[in-house]
Design an enzyme around this catalytic site. Sequence first.
Site, PDB file in Angstrom:
ATOM      1  N   LEU A  78     -40.211 109.918  23.093  1.00  0.00           N
ATOM      2  CA  LEU A  78     -41.241 110.804  22.549  1.00  0.00           C
ATOM      3  C   LEU A  78     -40.539 111.913  21.790  1.00  0.00           C
ATOM      4  CD1 LEU A  78     -44.369 112.314  24.255  1.00  0.00           C
ATOM      5  CD2 LEU A  78     -42.690 113.831  23.201  1.00  0.00           C
ATOM      6  N   ALA A 118     -49.534 102.556  14.461  1.00  0.00           N
ATOM      7  CA  ALA A 118     -49.829 103.914  13.991  1.00  0.00           C
ATOM      8  C   ALA A 118     -48.607 104.581  13.372  1.00  0.00           C
ATOM      9  CB  ALA A 118     -50.357 104.755  15.152  1.00  0.00           C
ATOM     10  N   ASP A 119     -47.420 104.305  13.905  1.00  0.00           N
ATOM     11  CA  ASP A 119     -46.212 104.931  13.352  1.00  0.00           C
ATOM     12  C   ASP A 119     -45.918 104.422  11.943  1.00  0.00           C
ATOM     13  OD1 ASP A 119     -45.613 102.396  14.341  1.00  0.00           O
ATOM     14  OD2 ASP A 119     -43.672 102.966  15.190  1.00  0.00           O
ATOM     15  N   ASN A 134     -41.458 103.472  21.082  1.00  0.00           N
ATOM     16  CA  ASN A 134     -41.251 102.540  22.185  1.00  0.00           C
ATOM     17  C   ASN A 134     -40.219 103.038  23.184  1.00  0.00           C
ATOM     18  OD1 ASN A 134     -42.899 100.160  21.318  1.00  0.00           O
ATOM     19  ND2 ASN A 134     -41.574 100.301  19.526  1.00  0.00           N
TER      20      ASN A 134
END
Length: 260
Positions: free
Chosen positions: A13, A105-106, A10
């Site tokens: 990257l 997904a994380d 969030n």
Amino acid sequence: MSFLAIDIGNTRLKWAVYDAMHPGARLLAHGAVFIENIDTLAEDEWKDLAAPAAMIGCCVAGDAVRRRVEEQIEELWDFPPVWVVASSQEDEVVNGYDHPSRLGADRWVAMIGARWHLLNAGRPRPALVVMVGTAVTVDALDASGHFLGGLILPGHGIMLRALESGTAGLRVPTGEVRDFPTNTSDALTTGGTFAIAGAIDRMYRNLTARCGEPPSCWLTGGAGWKMAPHLGQEFELVETLIFDGLLHIAQRRAQAKLAR
């Protein structure tokens, strides 16, 4: 053959290049950028990288952010981006979410990484997987690798901003964690830390009662190291847990493709 792994959260990257497609591969390069700066990856952090052979990643920041990253990958290198999304099952992990595809997904990849560590050590036991970042997630796996469910709660920053916006006069510097805070800064920092620690402890007790044995505990995320000293359980702090999960998924998918 070098291999690129990307974790888009969030706030930031994170990326890493490894010399092979499996957990434990040698790290060749790595970095992190804030989401608002990701458009400079191709001309900055990735500019002088030797071309990876392939890439795998996970993204919770939305489709627009993912596309901005894809455009730069396609500009630099000749391979299609591969993104992991939660499914009903991936290798040893079975997804018990009511709607499996809606699981972040994380979280999914981190649980797969923790399960790989457990099996690699020859210890198939329950696991509690905690990620501490912008948000905090606390996820439970039983000894067979079945995801039982988990919690989502605000991270420290969100808690403090909520208090600042909802009350008068609470715009104070970050404080320290104290057993008995005697100023507002310490009271806010300690309150957020204890709230997160309490949620983790409750899930630890729930999982122990459910499985009949204490779980192995795994801690990751950008602020995982901040929480580690304040937890009542012994945790394994693995900052690369998501990358380990991504590399394991890539390896197993490649092996399955060769076996067809």
